[in-house]
Write a protein that holds these residues in place. Sequence first.
Motif: not given
Length: 83
Positions: A7-17
Motif C-alpha cells: 500500500v503506497a509502496g509499503i510492504p504489508c499484509r491484507c487480511r480478508v475479514t
Amino acid sequence: MTFTTTVAGIPCRCRVTFYSHGAPMRTTGWGYGDCDPDEPEEFEFDILDRRGYPAAWLEQKLTDDDYDRLLSEYHEKRDAWAA
C-alpha cells in the motif's frame, strides 16, 4: 485469508475479514414485486504490517484504486489456493 501486498509502496499484509461474491437478480413470481434485487460483491479487509499487527496509519493511505487492486489480488490468490 491473509496475503502479502503493498500500500503506497509499503510492504504489508491484507487480511480478508469478509467476502461475498454477490448474486444476480432473481425472479420469484409473476408480478413486478416478485423479485429479489441483485446483490453486489462485498469485500472487507484489514491492513496489517509485515509482522501481522493492525496498521491503521497504512489503511489511511488506501485509495479506490488500491481497493480494486486488493480485490483483484484476492481473487488471484483464492483461485490459486483452490487449484
